[in-house]
Design an enzyme around this catalytic site. Structure first.
Site, PDB file in Angstrom:
ATOM      1  N   LYS A 115       0.830  -1.210   0.000  1.00  0.00           N
ATOM      2  CA  LYS A 115       0.000   0.000   0.000  1.00  0.00           C
ATOM      3  C   LYS A 115       0.861   1.255   0.000  1.00  0.00           C
ATOM      4  O   LYS A 115       0.553   2.228  -0.692  1.00  0.00           O
ATOM      5  CB  LYS A 115      -0.961  -0.005   1.195  1.00  0.00           C
ATOM      6  CG  LYS A 115      -2.038  -1.067   1.012  1.00  0.00           C
ATOM      7  CD  LYS A 115      -3.209  -0.922   1.957  1.00  0.00           C
ATOM      8  CE  LYS A 115      -4.275  -1.944   1.577  1.00  0.00           C
ATOM      9  NZ  LYS A 115      -4.942  -2.523   2.727  1.00  0.00           N
ATOM     10  N   LYS A 195      -5.047 -10.839  -6.185  1.00  0.00           N
ATOM     11  CA  LYS A 195      -6.091 -11.080  -5.185  1.00  0.00           C
ATOM     12  C   LYS A 195      -7.307 -10.154  -5.346  1.00  0.00           C
ATOM     13  O   LYS A 195      -7.135  -8.971  -5.645  1.00  0.00           O
ATOM     14  CB  LYS A 195      -5.440 -10.846  -3.802  1.00  0.00           C
ATOM     15  CG  LYS A 195      -6.295 -11.173  -2.630  1.00  0.00           C
ATOM     16  CD  LYS A 195      -5.675 -10.680  -1.332  1.00  0.00           C
ATOM     17  CE  LYS A 195      -5.921  -9.213  -1.082  1.00  0.00           C
ATOM     18  NZ  LYS A 195      -5.673  -8.746   0.283  1.00  0.00           N
ATOM     19  N   LYS A 198     -11.142  -5.144  -1.936  1.00  0.00           N
ATOM     20  CA  LYS A 198     -12.030  -3.976  -1.898  1.00  0.00           C
ATOM     21  C   LYS A 198     -11.275  -2.737  -2.329  1.00  0.00           C
ATOM     22  O   LYS A 198     -11.807  -1.877  -3.015  1.00  0.00           O
ATOM     23  CB  LYS A 198     -12.563  -3.753  -0.473  1.00  0.00           C
ATOM     24  CG  LYS A 198     -13.529  -4.803   0.007  1.00  0.00           C
ATOM     25  CD  LYS A 198     -14.185  -4.392   1.325  1.00  0.00           C
ATOM     26  CE  LYS A 198     -13.255  -4.427   2.510  1.00  0.00           C
ATOM     27  NZ  LYS A 198     -13.272  -5.669   3.295  1.00  0.00           N
TER      28      LYS A 198
HETATM   29  P1  TYM Z   1     -10.393  -6.979   5.133  1.00  0.00           P
HETATM   30  O1  TYM Z   1     -11.611  -6.168   5.356  1.00  0.00           O
HETATM   31  O2  TYM Z   1      -9.435  -6.553   4.120  1.00  0.00           O
HETATM   32  O3  TYM Z   1     -10.809  -8.453   4.773  1.00  0.00           O
HETATM   33  C1  TYM Z   1     -11.763  -9.136   5.572  1.00  0.00           C
HETATM   34  C2  TYM Z   1     -11.458 -10.634   5.542  1.00  0.00           C
HETATM   35  O4  TYM Z   1     -11.570 -11.130   4.211  1.00  0.00           O
HETATM   36  C3  TYM Z   1     -10.381 -11.842   3.873  1.00  0.00           C
HETATM   37  N1  TYM Z   1     -10.119 -11.650   2.436  1.00  0.00           N
HETATM   38  C4  TYM Z   1      -9.925 -12.639   1.561  1.00  0.00           C
HETATM   39  N2  TYM Z   1      -9.915 -13.975   1.697  1.00  0.00           N
HETATM   40  C5  TYM Z   1      -9.690 -14.718   0.588  1.00  0.00           C
HETATM   41  N3  TYM Z   1      -9.494 -14.184  -0.646  1.00  0.00           N
HETATM   42  C6  TYM Z   1      -9.492 -12.838  -0.828  1.00  0.00           C
HETATM   43  N4  TYM Z   1      -9.334 -12.319  -2.042  1.00  0.00           N
HETATM   44  C7  TYM Z   1      -9.715 -11.988   0.300  1.00  0.00           C
HETATM   45  N5  TYM Z   1      -9.779 -10.647   0.479  1.00  0.00           N
HETATM   46  C8  TYM Z   1     -10.028 -10.459   1.791  1.00  0.00           C
HETATM   47  C9  TYM Z   1      -9.282 -11.212   4.726  1.00  0.00           C
HETATM   48  O5  TYM Z   1      -8.202 -12.081   4.910  1.00  0.00           O
HETATM   49  C10 TYM Z   1     -10.036 -10.939   6.009  1.00  0.00           C
HETATM   50  O6  TYM Z   1     -10.069 -12.097   6.831  1.00  0.00           O
HETATM   51  N6  TYM Z   1      -6.803  -6.587   8.607  1.00  0.00           N
HETATM   52  C11 TYM Z   1      -8.126  -7.173   8.377  1.00  0.00           C
HETATM   53  C12 TYM Z   1      -9.163  -6.536   9.286  1.00  0.00           C
HETATM   54  C13 TYM Z   1      -8.917  -6.704  10.745  1.00  0.00           C
HETATM   55  C14 TYM Z   1      -8.857  -7.912  11.469  1.00  0.00           C
HETATM   56  C15 TYM Z   1      -8.654  -7.539  12.833  1.00  0.00           C
HETATM   57  C16 TYM Z   1      -8.963  -9.252  11.099  1.00  0.00           C
HETATM   58  C17 TYM Z   1      -8.717  -5.687  11.637  1.00  0.00           C
HETATM   59  N7  TYM Z   1      -8.582  -6.186  12.902  1.00  0.00           N
HETATM   60  C18 TYM Z   1      -8.539  -8.517  13.834  1.00  0.00           C
HETATM   61  C19 TYM Z   1      -8.840 -10.223  12.112  1.00  0.00           C
HETATM   62  C20 TYM Z   1      -8.652  -9.845  13.457  1.00  0.00           C
HETATM   63  C21 TYM Z   1      -8.471  -6.895   6.913  1.00  0.00           C
HETATM   64  O7  TYM Z   1      -7.712  -6.377   6.187  1.00  0.00           O
HETATM   65  O8  TYM Z   1      -9.721  -7.211   6.555  1.00  0.00           O
END
Ligand code: TYM
Length: 332
Positions: A115, A195, A198
């Site tokens: 990023k 990948k 969003k």
């Molecule tokens: P975020 O919002 O980017 O993604 C939410 C969840 O979706 C999974 N994910 C995917 N899994 C498979 N293939 C993909 N293309 C894909 N894109 C997204 C992510 O791995 C995630 O599980 N950092 C986290 C948010 C967060 C969090 C936490 C997670 C903040 N605090 C504490 C666990 C525990 C994130 O970027 O989510």
């Protein structure tokens, strides 16, 4: 009893990567662990990405992310489901962990590097992002974290942060582990550019609440096996993202048929995509119908989130008090 925690950012519409990588797992683990399953819409994380943050849309996207999770089957009476900024302890513990985390460890994070390289001016919050994530998890002393593969490095850092705190201030936190959905480690984007994400915007994503016509407009031009130029060329499903999606959405006979017929040019890419659309429709339509029903009574969503925040705070407040005491702050 293990305690589960996971978070999802309200930076755009929830997509099928989120659905298979995380949201289905939330529901499944919620059924097993009840109120020991804690899920959070991490709105304090969202503004760390300047490209995805707009104060005009943050509240709406937060609401929509809640709605989508409820529509997928998360039961707010059975689990704890809330919005991160409604429980102030997240930010406080995040700050206290910031004090103990070497900058070098944060600069090594792959997501940060990806990023940051696209930005001219890097907000400090982008670097601190995984520290807040560690605080989210450890505030509830959670040990089990359902996530997609892209988050594994952040969970390893969370373990480091827990270990360091326990070493400096006595045993306090568990060392959590990531729980992955093996068949959806990293769902690819429909644009074929890595990948699904969003933050890459709607050209990469298939939305959980997106209508079928709009999904078809993305599937139709989506790249397939680059070696398959003409309809009569045999294809290789192993290098085709449409086949990856079939493995998520289609029944076994369809997956087998595509695997065989693509290789001998028995079906063309458009037939294959149409078969996929059928599977997508069967999976997403019930979710979209439930979302429409819930949307008719938005106050129920707000009520559920408020109850969830109260339940989360009841766990977080004593943990925060323990941390303040151990770190030597003057008590009230
Ligand atoms: P975020 O919002 O980017 O993604 C939410 C969840 O979706 C999974 N994910 C995917 N899994 C498979 N293939 C993909 N293309 C894909 N894109 C997204 C992510 O791995 C995630 O599980 N950092 C986290 C948010 C967060 C969090 C936490 C997670 C903040 N605090 C504490 C666990 C525990 C994130 O970027 O989510």
């Amino acid at each position: 009893m293990p305690r589960v925690f996971s978070g999802i950012q309200p930076t755009g519409e929830p997509h099928i990567g989120n659905l298979f990588g995380a949201m289905f797992n939330y529901v499944k683990l919620g059924e097993q662990y009840g109120k020991n399953a804690i899920y959070c819409i991490v709105d304090l994380h969202a503004p760390t990405n300047p490209a995805a943050y707009d104060p005009q849309t943050l509240a709406r996207l937060t609401y929509e992310m809640a709605l989508a999770n409820l529509a997928v089957g998360l039961d707010p009476d059975k689990v704890i489901f809330f919005v991160q900024s409604h429980v102030r302890e997240h930010a406080e513990l995040g700050w206290l962990f910031t004090l103990q985390t070497p900058v070098g460890e944060l600069e090594r994070m792959t997501q940060y590097k990806d990023k940051a390289e696209k930005l001219e001016s890097i907000p400090a919050g982008l670097l601190m992002y995984p520290v807040l994530q560690a605080a989210d998890i450890l505030l509830y002393k959670a040990d089990t974290v359902p996530v997609g593969e892209d988050q594994v490095q952040h969970i390893e850092l969370t373990r480091e942060i827990a270990r360091r705190f326990n070493h400096n201030f006595s045993e306090t936190f568990p060392e959590p582990r990531a729980v992955l959905t093996i068949d959806a480690l990293r769902v690819p984007g429909v644009d074929g550019q890595g990948k699904m994400s969003k933050s890459k915007g709607p050209s990469s994503t298939i939305g959980v609440l997106e209508d079928m016509e709009s999904i078809w407009q993305k599937l139709r031009p989506a790249p397939t096996d680059p070696a398959r130029v003409r309809r009569t060329d045999p294809g290789n499903p192993n290098v085709c993202l449409i086949f990856d999606y079939h493995k998520l959405f289609s029944d076994l006979p369809t997956i087998e048929m595509v695997n065989v017929e693509c290789r001998r040019a028995g079906i063309g890419c458009i037939d294959c995509k149409k078969a996929l659309l059928g599977g997508i429709e069967r999976t997403l339509t019930p979710i979209q119908q439930r979302a429409a029903e819930i949307s008719a009574q938005p106050e129920q969503v707000y009520d559920a989130l408020e109850r969830g925040a109260n339940e989360a705070r009841a766990i977080a407040a004593p943990v925060m008090e323990e941390v303040r005491q151990k770190m030597g702050f003057l008590g009230k």
